[in-house]
Design an enzyme around this catalytic site. Sequence first.
Site, PDB file in Angstrom:
ATOM      1  N   ASP A  99     -43.639  17.114  52.063  1.00 57.86           N
ATOM      2  CA  ASP A  99     -43.516  15.665  52.131  1.00 57.86           C
ATOM      3  C   ASP A  99     -44.200  15.077  50.897  1.00 57.86           C
ATOM      4  O   ASP A  99     -45.398  15.331  50.671  1.00 57.86           O
ATOM      5  CB  ASP A  99     -44.161  15.120  53.410  1.00 57.86           C
ATOM      6  CG  ASP A  99     -43.833  13.651  53.616  1.00 57.86           C
ATOM      7  OD1 ASP A  99     -42.880  13.356  54.357  1.00 57.86           O
ATOM      8  OD2 ASP A  99     -44.526  12.795  53.026  1.00 57.86           O
ATOM      9  N   ASN A 107     -41.213   3.976  44.893  1.00 55.64           N
ATOM     10  CA  ASN A 107     -40.013   3.122  44.953  1.00 55.64           C
ATOM     11  C   ASN A 107     -40.370   1.652  44.792  1.00 55.64           C
ATOM     12  O   ASN A 107     -39.699   0.903  44.074  1.00 55.64           O
ATOM     13  CB  ASN A 107     -39.283   3.337  46.277  1.00 55.64           C
ATOM     14  CG  ASN A 107     -38.419   4.588  46.271  1.00 55.64           C
ATOM     15  OD1 ASN A 107     -37.968   5.037  45.224  1.00 55.64           O
ATOM     16  ND2 ASN A 107     -38.199   5.159  47.440  1.00 55.64           N
ATOM     17  N   HIS A 112     -36.063   2.242  42.698  1.00 52.28           N
ATOM     18  CA  HIS A 112     -35.420   3.400  43.334  1.00 52.28           C
ATOM     19  C   HIS A 112     -34.860   4.393  42.319  1.00 52.28           C
ATOM     20  O   HIS A 112     -34.749   5.581  42.618  1.00 52.28           O
ATOM     21  CB  HIS A 112     -34.314   2.913  44.272  1.00 52.28           C
ATOM     22  CG  HIS A 112     -34.836   2.248  45.509  1.00 52.28           C
ATOM     23  ND1 HIS A 112     -35.271   2.945  46.606  1.00 52.28           N
ATOM     24  CD2 HIS A 112     -35.026   0.939  45.810  1.00 52.28           C
ATOM     25  CE1 HIS A 112     -35.676   2.117  47.544  1.00 52.28           C
ATOM     26  NE2 HIS A 112     -35.546   0.881  47.080  1.00 52.28           N
ATOM     27  N   ASP A 116     -35.571   8.254  42.584  1.00 50.79           N
ATOM     28  CA  ASP A 116     -34.567   9.318  42.580  1.00 50.79           C
ATOM     29  C   ASP A 116     -34.920  10.401  41.557  1.00 50.79           C
ATOM     30  O   ASP A 116     -34.770  11.599  41.824  1.00 50.79           O
ATOM     31  CB  ASP A 116     -33.185   8.746  42.261  1.00 50.79           C
ATOM     32  CG  ASP A 116     -32.631   7.897  43.398  1.00 50.79           C
ATOM     33  OD1 ASP A 116     -33.196   7.951  44.506  1.00 50.79           O
ATOM     34  OD2 ASP A 116     -31.637   7.177  43.165  1.00 50.79           O
ATOM     35  N   GLU A 142     -37.959  11.668  51.490  1.00 52.50           N
ATOM     36  CA  GLU A 142     -38.866  12.467  50.663  1.00 52.50           C
ATOM     37  C   GLU A 142     -39.325  13.730  51.379  1.00 52.50           C
ATOM     38  O   GLU A 142     -40.326  14.334  51.012  1.00 52.50           O
ATOM     39  CB  GLU A 142     -40.078  11.625  50.259  1.00 52.50           C
ATOM     40  CG  GLU A 142     -41.025  11.262  51.395  1.00 52.50           C
ATOM     41  CD  GLU A 142     -40.632  10.011  52.140  1.00 52.50           C
ATOM     42  OE1 GLU A 142     -41.519   9.407  52.751  1.00 52.50           O
ATOM     43  OE2 GLU A 142     -39.447   9.619  52.102  1.00 52.50           O
TER      44      GLU A 142
END
Length: 233
Positions: A99, A107, A112, A116, A142
């Site tokens: 995680d 973000n 974003h 990514d 994630e």
Amino acid sequence: MFNLIRILLDTGVASAQYGAIGGSTFSVWVIIESILLVIGLNFTFLAMVNERNQLQYKRASLLDPLTSVWNRRALFQLAEKCRQHCLRNRQSFSVLLFDLDHFKAINDRFGHTQGDKTLINFCQIAQRHMPKEGWFARLGGEEFAAVMVAEKAQALAIAEHIRSETAGAQPDGINYTVSIGVACDKGSTLSVGDLMTEADDALYRAKARGRNCVVDARATDSNPAALTADAPG
């Protein structure tokens, strides 16, 4: 078969017709054979293209569209095959859950697109450390997972290599870390789901310990067989 039929049916008698099929019924059979050959080749080609497209669609359905690693569906298929292989060969089956720490903040702060890029960067790191009999997948957001044929010590070492390289990656100057839970089993009747639950509990403990660390699911507080790091998470 077609040539045999042609021999039996061709009388060898000259035809009164002129042109391409004149002279003998043999010419007629040659033309028919050629037409059937072209039709057969076309059907064969179309069948091959269709089969190839089906394989591509099937593979695409098992891949995460952003990172191109395996998705959740593929992971559980591969995990069960891996577990059965380990049971047959009396090998250790290991599950790693990952995680990314405080990913939402990346973000929110950088957008974003940068988020990514961070996900893709992590996948590249994790895949580099997968053993030959190991598979890595994105579960969603994630969250990631890996299953592998590996003893506990090897699985913990792989997890630590991934954690360490992630902490120093800094894609586009962005710092990020990962917390990892590891569960390992050998020869028991535990299902893939059982080991996923164990690894998830270890991941929760890694988060509780301050993130950016690796925790063994079967380590106890009195004997914490966990690899930790002091880097901020």
